[in-house]
Design a protein around this motif. Structure first.
Motif, mmCIF file in Angstrom:
data_model
loop_
_atom_site.group_PDB
_atom_site.id
_atom_site.type_symbol
_atom_site.label_atom_id
_atom_site.label_comp_id
_atom_site.label_asym_id
_atom_site.label_seq_id
_atom_site.Cartn_x
_atom_site.Cartn_y
_atom_site.Cartn_z
ATOM 1 N N ILE A 1 0.839 -1.209 0.000
ATOM 2 C CA ILE A 1 0.000 0.000 0.000
ATOM 3 C C ILE A 1 0.870 1.253 0.000
ATOM 4 C CG2 ILE A 1 -1.711 1.308 1.321
ATOM 5 C CD1 ILE A 1 -2.720 -1.472 2.347
ATOM 6 N N ASP A 2 1.940 1.244 0.792
ATOM 7 C CA ASP A 2 2.836 2.403 0.831
ATOM 8 C C ASP A 2 3.456 2.675 -0.542
ATOM 9 O OD1 ASP A 2 2.250 2.827 3.467
ATOM 10 O OD2 ASP A 2 4.237 2.281 4.226
ATOM 11 N N ARG A 3 3.827 1.617 -1.258
ATOM 12 C CA ARG A 3 4.363 1.826 -2.613
ATOM 13 C C ARG A 3 3.303 2.451 -3.518
ATOM 14 N NH1 ARG A 3 6.824 -3.095 -1.515
ATOM 15 N NH2 ARG A 3 5.230 -4.281 -2.608
ATOM 16 N N MET A 4 2.068 1.991 -3.394
ATOM 17 C CA MET A 4 0.968 2.522 -4.197
ATOM 18 C C MET A 4 0.752 4.015 -3.888
ATOM 19 S SD MET A 4 -2.934 1.029 -4.386
ATOM 20 C CE MET A 4 -3.352 1.454 -2.702
ATOM 21 N N ILE A 5 0.773 4.361 -2.619
ATOM 22 C CA ILE A 5 0.593 5.769 -2.217
ATOM 23 C C ILE A 5 1.779 6.597 -2.695
ATOM 24 C CG2 ILE A 5 0.418 7.355 -0.254
ATOM 25 C CD1 ILE A 5 -0.968 5.012 1.280
ATOM 26 N N ALA A 6 2.988 6.101 -2.492
ATOM 27 C CA ALA A 6 4.201 6.840 -2.881
ATOM 28 C C ALA A 6 4.217 7.129 -4.378
ATOM 29 C CB ALA A 6 5.439 6.067 -2.468
ATOM 30 N N GLU A 7 3.740 6.187 -5.178
ATOM 31 C CA GLU A 7 3.697 6.393 -6.626
ATOM 32 C C GLU A 7 2.725 7.502 -7.022
ATOM 33 O OE1 GLU A 7 2.799 2.597 -8.322
ATOM 34 O OE2 GLU A 7 4.752 1.758 -7.762
ATOM 35 N N ALA B 1 6.893 9.730 4.028
ATOM 36 C CA ALA B 1 7.155 10.096 5.430
ATOM 37 C C ALA B 1 6.787 11.552 5.734
ATOM 38 C CB ALA B 1 8.618 9.856 5.765
ATOM 39 N N ARG B 2 6.658 12.355 4.702
ATOM 40 C CA ARG B 2 6.314 13.768 4.901
ATOM 41 C C ARG B 2 4.832 13.951 5.234
ATOM 42 N NH1 ARG B 2 7.505 18.565 0.492
ATOM 43 N NH2 ARG B 2 6.734 20.273 1.761
ATOM 44 N N LEU B 3 4.010 12.955 4.904
ATOM 45 C CA LEU B 3 2.585 13.036 5.221
ATOM 46 C C LEU B 3 2.361 12.919 6.721
ATOM 47 C CD1 LEU B 3 1.043 10.721 2.472
ATOM 48 C CD2 LEU B 3 1.123 13.222 2.488
ATOM 49 N N ASP B 4 1.377 13.626 7.204
ATOM 50 C CA ASP B 4 0.981 13.540 8.599
ATOM 51 C C ASP B 4 0.651 12.075 8.932
ATOM 52 O OD1 ASP B 4 -0.201 14.949 11.119
ATOM 53 O OD2 ASP B 4 -1.787 13.592 10.412
ATOM 54 N N PRO B 5 1.062 11.569 10.095
ATOM 55 C CA PRO B 5 0.821 10.157 10.431
ATOM 56 C C PRO B 5 -0.653 9.743 10.373
ATOM 57 C CG PRO B 5 2.368 11.120 11.983
ATOM 58 C CD PRO B 5 1.856 12.248 11.119
ATOM 59 N N VAL B 6 -1.551 10.626 10.779
ATOM 60 C CA VAL B 6 -2.981 10.291 10.733
ATOM 61 C C VAL B 6 -3.440 10.173 9.275
ATOM 62 C CG1 VAL B 6 -5.314 11.067 11.321
ATOM 63 C CG2 VAL B 6 -3.457 11.308 12.987
ATOM 64 N N LEU B 7 -3.008 11.101 8.430
ATOM 65 C CA LEU B 7 -3.353 11.044 7.012
ATOM 66 C C LEU B 7 -2.765 9.780 6.373
ATOM 67 C CD1 LEU B 7 -4.584 12.191 4.458
ATOM 68 C CD2 LEU B 7 -2.539 13.606 4.190
ATOM 69 N N ARG B 8 -1.538 9.452 6.736
ATOM 70 C CA ARG B 8 -0.901 8.235 6.220
ATOM 71 C C ARG B 8 -1.715 6.999 6.606
ATOM 72 N NH1 ARG B 8 4.247 9.819 7.709
ATOM 73 N NH2 ARG B 8 4.137 8.562 9.569
ATOM 74 N N ALA B 9 -2.178 6.938 7.847
ATOM 75 C CA ALA B 9 -2.991 5.806 8.302
ATOM 76 C C ALA B 9 -4.315 5.743 7.548
ATOM 77 C CB ALA B 9 -3.236 5.903 9.810
ATOM 78 N N LEU B 10 -4.930 6.885 7.322
ATOM 79 C CA LEU B 10 -6.186 6.912 6.564
ATOM 80 C C LEU B 10 -5.977 6.464 5.128
ATOM 81 C CD1 LEU B 10 -7.717 10.252 7.859
ATOM 82 C CD2 LEU B 10 -8.669 7.965 8.163
ATOM 83 N N LEU B 11 -4.902 6.919 4.516
ATOM 84 C CA LEU B 11 -4.607 6.507 3.144
ATOM 85 C C LEU B 11 -4.312 5.005 3.076
ATOM 86 C CD1 LEU B 11 -2.440 9.508 1.924
ATOM 87 C CD2 LEU B 11 -4.748 8.896 1.164
#
Length: 88
Positions: A46-52, A61-71
C-alpha cells in the motif's frame, strides 16, 4: 490500537453526543478491525501505491501520520476483492 480506538471513538455511550463528541455511533467494529489488520499486513504494498501517487519531491514520510494511516486503510479497501466487501 484497535481496542483503544473502539473504546474511545466507536459506538455511542450514554450521555454522549455521538458525532459531535468525536464518536462514530453506528460504526461496524468488525469491519473496522478487519480493514486495520489487513492494512498493516499489506502496508509495504500500500505504501508503494501511495508513494507512486505522490509528487517525486514529496516522500511518504512527509505526510501527517494520521493522514498516512487513513490513506493506508483506504488503499487496503481499494485493493480488497469485490467479493469480500460488505455493503461498501
Amino acid at each position: 490500537m484497535i481496542d483503544q480506538f473502539v473504546r474511545h471513538r466507536l459506538g455511542e455511550l450514554p450521555g454522549t453526543g455521538g458525532f459531535e463528541d468525536g464518536r462514530v455511533p453506528d460504526a461496524e467494529v468488525p469491519l473496522f478491525a478487519r480493514i486495520v489488520r489487513s492494512a498493516v499486513r499489506q502496508q509495504d504494498t500500500i505504501d508503494r501505491m501511495i508513494a507512486e501517487a505522490l509528487p517525486s519531491d514529496w516522500p511518504l514520510a512527509r505526510l501527517d501520520p494520521v493522514l498516512r494511516a487513513l490513506l493506508r486503510a483506504g488503499g487496503r479497501s481499494w485493493r480488497w476483492p469485490m467479493g469480500h466487501r460488505r455493503r461498501w
